[in-house]
Design a protein around this motif. Structure first.
Motif, PDB file in Angstrom:
ATOM      1  N   ALA A  20       0.835  -1.205   0.000  1.00  0.00           N
ATOM      2  CA  ALA A  20       0.000   0.000   0.000  1.00  0.00           C
ATOM      3  C   ALA A  20       0.869   1.254   0.000  1.00  0.00           C
ATOM      4  O   ALA A  20       0.535   2.250  -0.651  1.00  0.00           O
ATOM      5  N   THR A  21       1.982   1.222   0.699  1.00  0.00           N
ATOM      6  CA  THR A  21       2.909   2.363   0.720  1.00  0.00           C
ATOM      7  C   THR A  21       3.481   2.603  -0.675  1.00  0.00           C
ATOM      8  O   THR A  21       3.501   3.739  -1.159  1.00  0.00           O
ATOM      9  N   VAL A  22       3.945   1.541  -1.325  1.00  0.00           N
ATOM     10  CA  VAL A  22       4.501   1.683  -2.675  1.00  0.00           C
ATOM     11  C   VAL A  22       3.428   2.176  -3.634  1.00  0.00           C
ATOM     12  O   VAL A  22       3.674   3.068  -4.461  1.00  0.00           O
ATOM     13  N   ASP A  23       2.218   1.630  -3.532  1.00  0.00           N
ATOM     14  CA  ASP A  23       1.121   2.088  -4.392  1.00  0.00           C
ATOM     15  C   ASP A  23       0.837   3.574  -4.176  1.00  0.00           C
ATOM     16  O   ASP A  23       0.607   4.314  -5.136  1.00  0.00           O
ATOM     17  N   ALA A  24       0.859   4.008  -2.913  1.00  0.00           N
ATOM     18  CA  ALA A  24       0.626   5.419  -2.613  1.00  0.00           C
ATOM     19  C   ALA A  24       1.726   6.296  -3.202  1.00  0.00           C
ATOM     20  O   ALA A  24       1.452   7.383  -3.733  1.00  0.00           O
ATOM     21  N   ILE A  25       2.950   5.839  -3.135  1.00  0.00           N
ATOM     22  CA  ILE A  25       4.078   6.589  -3.705  1.00  0.00           C
ATOM     23  C   ILE A  25       3.916   6.705  -5.218  1.00  0.00           C
ATOM     24  O   ILE A  25       4.068   7.793  -5.790  1.00  0.00           O
ATOM     25  N   LEU A  26       3.578   5.604  -5.862  1.00  0.00           N
ATOM     26  CA  LEU A  26       3.426   5.628  -7.324  1.00  0.00           C
ATOM     27  C   LEU A  26       2.244   6.495  -7.755  1.00  0.00           C
ATOM     28  O   LEU A  26       2.345   7.247  -8.731  1.00  0.00           O
ATOM     29  N   GLU A  27       1.148   6.410  -7.034  1.00  0.00           N
ATOM     30  CA  GLU A  27      -0.011   7.249  -7.394  1.00  0.00           C
ATOM     31  C   GLU A  27       0.299   8.717  -7.143  1.00  0.00           C
ATOM     32  O   GLU A  27      -0.079   9.582  -7.937  1.00  0.00           O
ATOM     33  N   TYR A  41       8.241  17.586  -9.902  1.00  0.00           N
ATOM     34  CA  TYR A  41       8.419  16.165  -9.653  1.00  0.00           C
ATOM     35  C   TYR A  41       9.722  15.925  -8.882  1.00  0.00           C
ATOM     36  O   TYR A  41      10.789  15.753  -9.451  1.00  0.00           O
ATOM     37  N   THR A  42       9.617  15.950  -7.562  1.00  0.00           N
ATOM     38  CA  THR A  42      10.766  15.701  -6.692  1.00  0.00           C
ATOM     39  C   THR A  42      10.397  14.599  -5.697  1.00  0.00           C
ATOM     40  O   THR A  42       9.211  14.361  -5.437  1.00  0.00           O
ATOM     41  N   THR A  43      11.404  13.972  -5.140  1.00  0.00           N
ATOM     42  CA  THR A  43      11.117  12.923  -4.164  1.00  0.00           C
ATOM     43  C   THR A  43      10.429  13.502  -2.920  1.00  0.00           C
ATOM     44  O   THR A  43       9.550  12.856  -2.356  1.00  0.00           O
ATOM     45  N   ASN A  44      10.805  14.704  -2.524  1.00  0.00           N
ATOM     46  CA  ASN A  44      10.139  15.333  -1.373  1.00  0.00           C
ATOM     47  C   ASN A  44       8.662  15.585  -1.660  1.00  0.00           C
ATOM     48  O   ASN A  44       7.808  15.335  -0.810  1.00  0.00           O
ATOM     49  N   ALA A  45       8.359  16.082  -2.862  1.00  0.00           N
ATOM     50  CA  ALA A  45       6.969  16.342  -3.232  1.00  0.00           C
ATOM     51  C   ALA A  45       6.178  15.036  -3.317  1.00  0.00           C
ATOM     52  O   ALA A  45       5.018  14.969  -2.894  1.00  0.00           O
ATOM     53  N   ILE A  46       6.802  14.005  -3.849  1.00  0.00           N
ATOM     54  CA  ILE A  46       6.130  12.706  -3.971  1.00  0.00           C
ATOM     55  C   ILE A  46       5.821  12.144  -2.585  1.00  0.00           C
ATOM     56  O   ILE A  46       4.702  11.697  -2.321  1.00  0.00           O
ATOM     57  N   ALA A  47       6.805  12.175  -1.686  1.00  0.00           N
ATOM     58  CA  ALA A  47       6.598  11.664  -0.327  1.00  0.00           C
ATOM     59  C   ALA A  47       5.484  12.441   0.368  1.00  0.00           C
ATOM     60  O   ALA A  47       4.606  11.833   0.999  1.00  0.00           O
ATOM     61  N   ARG A  49       2.975  14.145  -0.977  1.00  0.00           N
ATOM     62  CA  ARG A  49       1.679  13.840  -1.598  1.00  0.00           C
ATOM     63  C   ARG A  49       1.214  12.439  -1.218  1.00  0.00           C
ATOM     64  O   ARG A  49       0.030  12.209  -1.036  1.00  0.00           O
ATOM     65  N   ALA A  50       2.146  11.502  -1.061  1.00  0.00           N
ATOM     66  CA  ALA A  50       1.793  10.125  -0.701  1.00  0.00           C
ATOM     67  C   ALA A  50       1.467   9.986   0.782  1.00  0.00           C
ATOM     68  O   ALA A  50       0.904   8.974   1.202  1.00  0.00           O
ATOM     69  N   GLY A  51       1.868  10.981   1.571  1.00  0.00           N
ATOM     70  CA  GLY A  51       1.634  10.905   3.012  1.00  0.00           C
ATOM     71  C   GLY A  51       2.599   9.963   3.703  1.00  0.00           C
ATOM     72  O   GLY A  51       2.263   9.351   4.719  1.00  0.00           O
ATOM     73  N   VAL A  52       3.813   9.874   3.140  1.00  0.00           N
ATOM     74  CA  VAL A  52       4.839   9.026   3.759  1.00  0.00           C
ATOM     75  C   VAL A  52       6.073   9.882   4.016  1.00  0.00           C
ATOM     76  O   VAL A  52       6.246  10.941   3.424  1.00  0.00           O
ATOM     77  N   SER A  53       6.933   9.398   4.874  1.00  0.00           N
ATOM     78  CA  SER A  53       8.179  10.127   5.121  1.00  0.00           C
ATOM     79  C   SER A  53       9.112   9.932   3.936  1.00  0.00           C
ATOM     80  O   SER A  53       9.002   8.950   3.191  1.00  0.00           O
ATOM     81  N   TYR A  58      12.541   6.457   0.246  1.00  0.00           N
ATOM     82  CA  TYR A  58      13.885   5.970  -0.097  1.00  0.00           C
ATOM     83  C   TYR A  58      14.104   4.512   0.315  1.00  0.00           C
ATOM     84  O   TYR A  58      14.999   3.850  -0.195  1.00  0.00           O
ATOM     85  N   GLN A  59      13.286   4.021   1.208  1.00  0.00           N
ATOM     86  CA  GLN A  59      13.373   2.613   1.573  1.00  0.00           C
ATOM     87  C   GLN A  59      13.023   1.740   0.357  1.00  0.00           C
ATOM     88  O   GLN A  59      13.571   0.654   0.200  1.00  0.00           O
ATOM     89  N   TYR A  60      12.133   2.247  -0.491  1.00  0.00           N
ATOM     90  CA  TYR A  60      11.688   1.472  -1.654  1.00  0.00           C
ATOM     91  C   TYR A  60      12.319   1.928  -2.969  1.00  0.00           C
ATOM     92  O   TYR A  60      12.509   1.115  -3.876  1.00  0.00           O
ATOM     93  N   PHE A  61      12.613   3.208  -3.087  1.00  0.00           N
ATOM     94  CA  PHE A  61      13.129   3.749  -4.345  1.00  0.00           C
ATOM     95  C   PHE A  61      14.380   4.579  -4.090  1.00  0.00           C
ATOM     96  O   PHE A  61      14.351   5.496  -3.262  1.00  0.00           O
TER      97      PHE A  61
END
Length: 154
Positions: A20-27, A41-47, A49-53, A58-61
């Motif tokens: 679910a975390t990976v799906d949230a990151i991708l969405e 499109y930055t990793t900070n913006a993605i995190a 928007r996904a509601g993850v740290s 970075y644990q996954y990507f």
């Protein structure tokens, strides 16, 4: 990027929560690409928007190219599955109906999320080659080839 293979995720989720975390990151990544383009499109913006740290991201990507590569691969595999399902559903029906359905499917796939589809096409060429991506593309080509063989055209 000029590498020979798409950047890969650091690890594959095993449990439902990590999936679910990976799906949230991708969405989240897809939505940012659609609304802000590559500029936002930055990793900070993605995190965010996904509601993850950012640490969870970075644990996954390892970087945003790996996220983009995952989007490209998921999109291509989804398209291959849609084309295979359509061809199977139209098995035994007139060839024209089957071809029309495959074309409709491909067009609808592009129009489901047109901005994202365009960016994915561009990024797929930039990121490089990958056996998994090539396999999904080969599945799409195989569907079309089977239809052409069925028609008797060479």
């Amino acid at each position: 990027m000029t590498a020979d293979a798409l950047p890969k995720p650091r690890k594959t989720p095993v449990q439902a929560r990590s999936s679910a975390t990976v799906d949230a990151i991708l969405e989240a990544a897809a939505r940012i690409l659609e609304t802000e383009g590559l500029e936002g499109y930055t990793t900070n913006a993605i995190a965010a928007r996904a509601g993850v740290s950012i640490g969870s991201l970075y644990q996954y990507f390892p970087n945003k190219d790996a996220i983009t590569a995952a989007l490209v691969l998921d999109d291509t595999e989804d398209m291959a599955a849609r084309m295979e399902e359509t061809a199977q559903a139209y098995e035994g029906r007139p060839l024209r109906d089957s071809i029309d359905a495959l074309i409709d499917n491909a067009v609808c796939h592009q129009f489901d999320r047109p901005v994202l589809a365009r960016l994915i096409d561009v990024e797929a060429h930039r990121l490089g080659r990958d056996p998994r991506l090539e396999a999904a593309q080969a599945r799409i080509i195989a569907v079309v080839r089977r239809q052409l063989e069925r028609s008797g055209l060479d």
